[in-house]
Design an enzyme around this catalytic site. Structure first.
Site, PDB file in Angstrom:
ATOM      1  N   ASN A 295      32.724  23.440   5.760  1.00 40.72           N
ATOM      2  CA  ASN A 295      33.281  22.394   6.621  1.00 40.72           C
ATOM      3  C   ASN A 295      32.163  21.556   7.253  1.00 40.72           C
ATOM      4  O   ASN A 295      32.256  20.326   7.313  1.00 40.72           O
ATOM      5  CB  ASN A 295      34.141  23.052   7.701  1.00 40.72           C
ATOM      6  CG  ASN A 295      34.811  22.041   8.590  1.00 40.72           C
ATOM      7  OD1 ASN A 295      35.586  21.219   8.128  1.00 40.72           O
ATOM      8  ND2 ASN A 295      34.478  22.065   9.874  1.00 40.72           N
TER       9      ASN A 295
ATOM     10  N   SER B  43      29.608  19.657  17.518  1.00 38.83           N
ATOM     11  CA  SER B  43      30.578  20.642  17.050  1.00 38.83           C
ATOM     12  C   SER B  43      30.328  20.993  15.586  1.00 38.83           C
ATOM     13  O   SER B  43      29.882  20.155  14.815  1.00 38.83           O
ATOM     14  CB  SER B  43      31.985  20.068  17.197  1.00 38.83           C
ATOM     15  OG  SER B  43      32.899  20.836  16.457  1.00 38.83           O
ATOM     16  N   CYS B  44      30.589  22.255  15.215  1.00 37.52           N
ATOM     17  CA  CYS B  44      30.442  22.669  13.810  1.00 37.52           C
ATOM     18  C   CYS B  44      31.790  22.719  13.123  1.00 37.52           C
ATOM     19  O   CYS B  44      31.879  23.055  11.939  1.00 37.52           O
ATOM     20  CB  CYS B  44      29.779  24.031  13.707  1.00 37.52           C
ATOM     21  SG  CYS B  44      28.079  24.016  14.266  1.00 37.52           S
ATOM     22  N   ILE B  45      32.876  22.508  13.852  1.00 36.25           N
ATOM     23  CA  ILE B  45      34.200  22.585  13.214  1.00 36.25           C
ATOM     24  C   ILE B  45      35.083  21.379  13.527  1.00 36.25           C
ATOM     25  O   ILE B  45      34.807  20.579  14.284  1.00 36.25           O
ATOM     26  CB  ILE B  45      34.996  23.863  13.582  1.00 36.25           C
ATOM     27  CG1 ILE B  45      34.584  24.390  14.949  1.00 36.25           C
ATOM     28  CG2 ILE B  45      34.811  24.900  12.511  1.00 36.25           C
ATOM     29  CD1 ILE B  45      35.327  25.593  15.390  1.00 36.25           C
TER      30      ILE B  45
END
Lengths: 160, 102
Positions: free
Chosen positions: A31, B100-102
């Site tokens: 992601n 943010s990583c998501i």
């Protein structure tokens, strides 16, 4: 001089385990790649298949045995209910951090353009059929097929 | 560093993100979009406004949150801002790059 100035264009991630921490590592990396404009594909093999197995994916656990970083003595980590308890605690922490559960994460990956491939050999070995798997996987392929898809400048491959 | 844009100068970081949201205006947004090779439609603006509202409320942004916003789903977000949608959209909106990583 590095090829392509070392720029990463595509991440090919091989997921061979279904412990929660490994599944999340693979999903976050895939992601995160898409969020940076990098292509990403995941090849699910051996136990990694459980994370796209419809009936099994809601019940993945963290490993409490053989994981020194859990700081639980191996003998105690092996007691009944320990894995479930550790998993529950970890899931609670992850929800606080806005981490989706495994199913929602798979949907997010698909919507973000990540390709999901199941390993044919492992599917046959576990006697899984396409119907057993998450509905949006892109296909069941061989290792050779996966290498073929990795072709191109700036592709990186990662084994988890 | 300073960046000359739309007959004025704005303060940006080394990645081109604006440092002072108060310096942002629609014209600058349009110019930043052109630099990102994006032609802004009404849908783009709805998302940019949502991002700015969240920024004003000091809510940290993530792809997941945008997907659940009711403004746009993740698929359309990637279609409207191809390649790194959260980065591109926040840059155009004049807000800091989400950590943010998501």
């Amino acid at each position: 001089m590095l090829e392509n100035n070392g720029q990463i264009n595509k991440m090919m991630i091989i997921l061979s385990k279904a412990t929660l921490e490994n599944v999340y590592a693979a999903f976050v990396l895939a992601n995160g790649a898409r969020m940076e404009g990098i292509e990403a594909e995941i090849f699910f093999t051996f136990f990694g298949l459980e994370s796209i197995h419809k009936k099994k994916l809601p019940h993945l656990h963290v490993a409490t045995v053989g994981n020194p970083a859990m700081h639980i003595p191996t003998m105690i980590g092996g007691l009944p209910g320990m894995e479930a308890m550790a998993t529950k605690m970890m899931k609670k922490e992850m929800e606080k951090m806005d981490m989706p559960d495994v199913y929602e994460f798979l949907c997010m990956l698909k919507d973000s353009g990540v390709k999901l491939w199941a390993c044919k050999l492992a599917m046959d070995m576990f006697h899984y059929t396409k119907e057993d798997m998450f509905e949006d996987i892109d296909g069941i392929i061989t290792v050779g097929d996966f290498y073929k898809k990795a072709e191109g400048v700036g592709t990186h491959m990662l084994f988890i | 560093m300073e960046k000359a844009i739309c007959n004025t100068t704005i303060e940006v970081n080394e990645e081109g993100f604006m440092i002072n949201f108060s310096e942002w205006n629609k014209e600058i947004g349009e110019e930043l979009a052109r630099e990102a090779m994006i032609e802004l439609s009404e849908r783009h603006w709805e998302i940019i406004e949502y991002i700015q509202d969240e920024h004003r409320k000091e809510v940290p942004l993530s792809i997941r949150k945008i997907g659940k916003s009711g403004v746009v789903d993740i698929k359309e977000f990637y279609a409207l801002f191809p390649k790194a949608p959260l980065k591109t959209a926040t840059k155009i909106a004049g807000v800091p790059k989400p950590a943010s990583c998501i």
